[in-house]
Design an enzyme around this catalytic site. Structure first.
Site: not given
Length: 293
Positions: A17, A106-107, A109, A146
């Site tokens: 995402k 945990a980046s 996206i 999300d």
């Protein structure tokens, strides 16, 4: 993908995402931030496979499997399976899920959220229990802010705390290169580092972008309000953006979400070549390329 019997293996790409624009427009009394974001789902992601098994089982593999914290029963995918069964009023299905973790954890996206949303879609297909849209949205939201946007991996506008969704513009044929310096940055720390939280919302967007140039021109009038605070906490992000901006084939570069992954938009034919050259120049970074839609 076969749908005829329950014996079939089902496989789906859990797409990354990417926030092409992310405006932080306020903060609620409960601490949640309000946002306005244009979200897209390139053809880059994790792989989720589902097949019948003797009991519920989750296998983790791929380059980032070891970065998933804690015992696998705490994994969002298994939470999604149990929550789906409860919502659908069916027993917890005996399936083996195999997550090939290709996206960094945990980046910025939405990898975990996309994995959970993809699992819900596969479970509907496998069980034949299709939930009403509102039920599915509420179930997804219970798993994380999300997850709902990842249920339908096409361009969307996210508002509120991420729970108010509407269709986004149609995208042109476009390439995207994703780069993560393999350095973590904490979302709460980025929010704390923001000096202003009541920023202007997204401008009005057209129904479709007919070219990469039109898309990038529009994005230039938008922002990621978390980018500057993230760069000041994690200078590596600035190095990634500089490397992307230095390539003349990249029409536009920005950070996604709260970082540390950044994206560069380009003509689709150039994407793989840009990826190769960046890999050679920066062997320590995670780099992937593909089609924007």
């Amino acid at each position: 993908m076969a749908h005829d019997t329950q014996s079939a293996l089902r496989v789906e790409l859990a797409r990354a995402k990417v926030n092409l624009a992310l405006h932080i427009t306020g903060q609620r009394p409960d601490g949640y931030h309000l946002l306005d974001s244009l979200v897209v789902f390139p053809q880059i992601g994790d792989r989720v496979a589902l097949e019948p098994a003797g009991s519920l089982d989750l296998r983790l593999e791929g380059p980032f499997a070891r970065d998933l914290d804690g015992p696998s029963e705490n994994n969002l995918i298994l939470k999604a399976v149990r929550a789906f069964a409860e919502s659908a009023g069916i027993p917890v299905p005996n399936v083996r899920l195999t997550l090939t973790k290709r996206l960094p954890v945990a980046s910025g996206i939405g990898g975990g959220s996309s994995d959970a949303a993809t699992t819900l879609r596969l479970l509907e297909d496998f069980s034949g229990s299709y939930l009403p849209e509102e039920t599915l949205h509420a179930l997804a939201l219970s798993l994380g802010a999300d997850v709902p946007v990842c249920l339908f991996p096409e361009p969307q506008i996210m508002r509120g705390i991420g729970d108010e969704l509407s269709p986004g513009p149609q995208l042109p044929v476009c390439g995207i290169v994703l780069v993560n310096p393999k350095v973590g940055v904490s979302t709460p720390d980025v929010f704390k580092n923001m000096s202003k939280r009541d920023n202007p919302p997204l401008p009005d967007l057209p129904e479709r972008f007919s070219s990469v140039a039109q898309l990038t021109e529009c994005l230039a009038d938008c922002r990621n309000d978390m980018q500057d605070p993230a760069v000041s906490l994690c200078p590596e992000i600035g190095k990634v953006l500089s490397a992307l901006e230095a390539d003349t084939r990249i029409a536009f570069a920005r950070m996604s979400g709260s970082g540390a992954t950044c994206f560069g938009l380009c003509e689709l034919r150039d994407a793989m070549d840009i990826e190769r050259q960046l890999r050679t120049a920066h062997p320590g970074w995670w780099i992937a390329s593909g089609s924007l839609s």
